[in-house]
Write a protein that holds these residues in place. Structure first.
Motif, PDB file in Angstrom:
ATOM      1  N   THR A 160       2.472  16.749 -17.582  1.00  0.00           N
ATOM      2  CA  THR A 160       3.798  16.148 -17.428  1.00  0.00           C
ATOM      3  C   THR A 160       3.960  14.819 -18.137  1.00  0.00           C
ATOM      4  N   PHE A 161       2.902  14.240 -18.654  1.00  0.00           N
ATOM      5  CA  PHE A 161       2.928  12.848 -19.108  1.00  0.00           C
ATOM      6  C   PHE A 161       4.003  12.591 -20.166  1.00  0.00           C
ATOM      7  N   LEU A 162       3.980  13.335 -21.252  1.00  0.00           N
ATOM      8  CA  LEU A 162       4.918  13.055 -22.348  1.00  0.00           C
ATOM      9  C   LEU A 162       6.360  13.325 -21.936  1.00  0.00           C
ATOM     10  N   ASP A 163       6.587  14.380 -21.179  1.00  0.00           N
ATOM     11  CA  ASP A 163       7.957  14.653 -20.734  1.00  0.00           C
ATOM     12  C   ASP A 163       8.416  13.602 -19.722  1.00  0.00           C
ATOM     13  N   SER A 164       7.482  13.044 -18.960  1.00  0.00           N
ATOM     14  CA  SER A 164       7.838  11.955 -18.058  1.00  0.00           C
ATOM     15  C   SER A 164       8.332  10.743 -18.837  1.00  0.00           C
ATOM     16  N   LEU A 165       7.659  10.406 -19.920  1.00  0.00           N
ATOM     17  CA  LEU A 165       8.122   9.296 -20.755  1.00  0.00           C
ATOM     18  C   LEU A 165       9.538   9.542 -21.253  1.00  0.00           C
ATOM     19  N   ALA A 166       9.839  10.796 -21.575  1.00  0.00           N
ATOM     20  CA  ALA A 166      11.157  11.140 -22.095  1.00  0.00           C
ATOM     21  C   ALA A 166      12.251  11.047 -21.039  1.00  0.00           C
ATOM     22  N   CYS A 167      11.881  10.871 -19.777  1.00  0.00           N
ATOM     23  CA  CYS A 167      12.858  10.742 -18.692  1.00  0.00           C
ATOM     24  C   CYS A 167      13.317   9.305 -18.482  1.00  0.00           C
ATOM     25  N   LEU A 168      12.633   8.332 -19.075  1.00  0.00           N
ATOM     26  CA  LEU A 168      12.849   6.928 -18.750  1.00  0.00           C
ATOM     27  C   LEU A 168      13.974   6.308 -19.552  1.00  0.00           C
ATOM     28  N   ARG A 169      14.679   5.383 -18.912  1.00  0.00           N
ATOM     29  CA  ARG A 169      15.657   4.559 -19.601  1.00  0.00           C
ATOM     30  C   ARG A 169      14.895   3.504 -20.420  1.00  0.00           C
ATOM     31  N   PRO A 170      15.551   2.821 -21.352  1.00  0.00           N
ATOM     32  CA  PRO A 170      14.873   1.744 -22.085  1.00  0.00           C
ATOM     33  C   PRO A 170      14.264   0.721 -21.130  1.00  0.00           C
ATOM     34  N   MET A 171      13.051   0.342 -21.425  1.00  0.00           N
ATOM     35  CA  MET A 171      12.267  -0.600 -20.618  1.00  0.00           C
ATOM     36  C   MET A 171      11.982  -0.066 -19.217  1.00  0.00           C
ATOM     37  N   GLY A 172      11.992   1.261 -19.078  1.00  0.00           N
ATOM     38  CA  GLY A 172      11.634   1.884 -17.817  1.00  0.00           C
ATOM     39  C   GLY A 172      10.130   1.850 -17.584  1.00  0.00           C
ATOM     40  N   MET A 173       9.741   2.172 -16.356  1.00  0.00           N
ATOM     41  CA  MET A 173       8.339   2.078 -15.935  1.00  0.00           C
ATOM     42  C   MET A 173       7.750   3.459 -15.691  1.00  0.00           C
ATOM     43  N   MET A 174       6.692   3.790 -16.407  1.00  0.00           N
ATOM     44  CA  MET A 174       5.940   5.020 -16.198  1.00  0.00           C
ATOM     45  C   MET A 174       4.736   4.692 -15.320  1.00  0.00           C
ATOM     46  N   VAL A 175       4.701   5.282 -14.112  1.00  0.00           N
ATOM     47  CA  VAL A 175       3.625   5.031 -13.163  1.00  0.00           C
ATOM     48  C   VAL A 175       2.790   6.302 -13.061  1.00  0.00           C
ATOM     49  N   SER A 176       1.640   6.303 -13.694  1.00  0.00           N
ATOM     50  CA  SER A 176       0.733   7.451 -13.684  1.00  0.00           C
ATOM     51  C   SER A 176      -0.317   7.203 -12.608  1.00  0.00           C
ATOM     52  N   PHE A 177      -0.188   7.908 -11.462  1.00  0.00           N
ATOM     53  CA  PHE A 177      -1.089   7.605 -10.341  1.00  0.00           C
ATOM     54  C   PHE A 177      -1.917   8.796  -9.893  1.00  0.00           C
ATOM     55  N   GLY A 178      -2.028   9.826 -10.743  1.00  0.00           N
ATOM     56  CA  GLY A 178      -2.860  10.969 -10.401  1.00  0.00           C
ATOM     57  C   GLY A 178      -3.036  11.904 -11.576  1.00  0.00           C
ATOM     58  N   ASN A 179      -3.927  12.891 -11.407  1.00  0.00           N
ATOM     59  CA  ASN A 179      -4.287  13.814 -12.502  1.00  0.00           C
ATOM     60  C   ASN A 179      -4.398  15.250 -12.006  1.00  0.00           C
ATOM     61  N   ALA A 180      -3.441  15.743 -11.240  1.00  0.00           N
ATOM     62  CA  ALA A 180      -3.566  17.075 -10.653  1.00  0.00           C
ATOM     63  C   ALA A 180      -3.762  18.160 -11.710  1.00  0.00           C
ATOM     64  N   SER A 181      -3.203  17.973 -12.909  1.00  0.00           N
ATOM     65  CA  SER A 181      -3.360  18.963 -13.971  1.00  0.00           C
ATOM     66  C   SER A 181      -4.442  18.581 -14.969  1.00  0.00           C
ATOM     67  N   GLY A 182      -5.120  17.466 -14.721  1.00  0.00           N
ATOM     68  CA  GLY A 182      -6.145  16.985 -15.632  1.00  0.00           C
ATOM     69  C   GLY A 182      -5.769  15.619 -16.171  1.00  0.00           C
ATOM     70  N   PRO A 183      -6.749  14.884 -16.725  1.00  0.00           N
ATOM     71  CA  PRO A 183      -6.477  13.531 -17.221  1.00  0.00           C
ATOM     72  C   PRO A 183      -5.556  13.537 -18.436  1.00  0.00           C
ATOM     73  N   VAL A 184      -4.775  12.486 -18.558  1.00  0.00           N
ATOM     74  CA  VAL A 184      -3.866  12.337 -19.698  1.00  0.00           C
ATOM     75  C   VAL A 184      -4.681  12.162 -20.972  1.00  0.00           C
ATOM     76  N   GLU A 185      -4.270  12.855 -22.029  1.00  0.00           N
ATOM     77  CA  GLU A 185      -4.974  12.754 -23.298  1.00  0.00           C
ATOM     78  C   GLU A 185      -4.635  11.437 -23.987  1.00  0.00           C
ATOM     79  N   SER A 186      -5.511  11.013 -24.875  1.00  0.00           N
ATOM     80  CA  SER A 186      -5.287   9.774 -25.619  1.00  0.00           C
ATOM     81  C   SER A 186      -4.003   9.862 -26.438  1.00  0.00           C
ATOM     82  N   PHE A 187      -3.322   8.720 -26.557  1.00  0.00           N
ATOM     83  CA  PHE A 187      -2.105   8.698 -27.353  1.00  0.00           C
ATOM     84  C   PHE A 187      -1.951   7.316 -27.972  1.00  0.00           C
ATOM     85  N   ASP A 188      -1.097   7.220 -28.997  1.00  0.00           N
ATOM     86  CA  ASP A 188      -0.836   5.964 -29.694  1.00  0.00           C
ATOM     87  C   ASP A 188       0.099   5.120 -28.831  1.00  0.00           C
TER      88      ASP A 188
END
Length: 324
Positions: A220-248
């Motif tokens: 869900t990580f990348l699609d979660s970012l796409a849900c945010l308004r400008p200067m919104g906050m992405m709070v990643s507090f778990g890994n039920a589907s596995g750890p988030v992959e590295s990104f730029d």
């Protein structure tokens, strides 16, 4: 003689063993607690599977409630007979009784049952820091909570609604959508049918949400970012589907100067004064009726492996407790 769940190697639920153990008298600064209920949390799966490595062999579990049976030297604010609950500290909550550092314990109000105490501490304190400290939700905010029908999700839905937010939540079925809506989710999204970010944009008039609370991780990580308004906050507090992959990290700038944090309850509650303040706020909103606990599954502690299978198969809703 007491009994506990132990695992000697990482793997599936089958590695969990129900074994006898001796419990020594509490050391200085410790209290011995006879557990009445134990909380089941997804972090237990991470420890058991090896995603979060721990020295082996190991006990399991971070949350329970019960009665103080004895205290070690130097413990002055607890005494035998006190009703207590806790979340955090060393692994080992999957046990009939244990010794634990006393400053991790909080007194459980008489109006709350042991089952409620075990179900609310880790998930409830998580909801507290997410909503009141990591991103302090304000009236009028639109927020997104993933796994809205889960233990943390149902608490966040209710609490955020009480704070005046518009609550959007993802769920895996129509049944879970109905449950989330019952607990304050204004707009449940069945993620198996809809692209979450597209629906969020539609619901917010194209603006996006102020904050995303994401316990799913990789899927869900990348699609979660796409849900945010400008200067919104992405709070990643778990890994039920596995750890988030590295990104730029530059991606955060391109998508609107977004903020990203990876918080943990154990950092937020490390100081005892913070733990007590967080617990007091949690107990207050539960006792006021603004936040209701949803304990939808109970298993004997000896059947912890069965409970883990149900949790990982996403066949649970709300909170699950294990009864010693």
């Amino acid at each position: 003689m007491s009994r506990l769940i132990r695992f000697e190697r990482t793997g599936g639920p089958e590695v969990l063993q129900w074994v006898d153990c001796d419990v020594a008298p509490p050391a200085p600064g410790e209290a011995q607690v006879r557990h009445c209920a134990v909380g089941l949390n997804y972090i237990d799966v991470y420890h058991r599977s090896g995603l979060y490595p721990v020295p082996l062999p190991s006990g399991l579990g971070l949350e329970a409630s019960g009665v103080v049976e004895a205290v070690g030297d130097g413990v002055v604010d607890l005494r035998p007979g006190d009703r207590v609950a806790y979340a955090g500290g060393a692994l080992g909550a999957y046990a009939e009784r244990r010794n634990i550092v006393a400053d991790r314990l909080v007194r459980l109000p008489d109006a709350l049952s042991f089952e409620q105490g075990a179900a609310m501490m880790l998930q409830g304190l998580t909801a507290q820091y997410l909503l009141r400290r990591t991103y302090r939700v304000q009236p009028g905010d639109a927020i997104l909570i993933h796994a809205a029908a889960g233990g943390v999700g149902l608490l966040v839905c209710q609490w955020a609604k009480a704070l005046g937010a518009t609550v959007i939540g993802t769920v895996g079925s129509d049944e879970k959508a109905a449950l989330a809506q019952l607990y304050g989710c204004d707009h449940p999204i069945v993620y198996t049918r809809e692209r979450v970010s597209s629906r969020v944009r539609e619901l917010t008039g194209g603006e996006g949400v102020a904050v995303v609370y994401d316990s799913i991780g990789k899927d869900t990580f990348l699609d979660s970012l796409a849900c945010l308004r400008p200067m919104g906050m992405m709070v990643s507090f778990g890994n039920a589907s596995g750890p988030v992959e590295s990104f730029d990290p530059g991606l955060l700038g391109k998508m609107g100067s977004l903020f990203l944090t990876r918080p943990s309850l154990f950092a937020y509650s490390a100081r005892r004064e913070d733990l007590l303040a967080m617990a007091e706020e949690l107990f207050t909103v539960v006792l006021s009726g603004q936040v209701k606990l949803s304990i939808n599954q109970q298993f004997p502690l000896r059947d912890a492996a069965v409970a883990h299978r149900e949790l990982e198969a996403r066949r649970t809703t709300g909170s699950t407790v294990l009864i010693p």
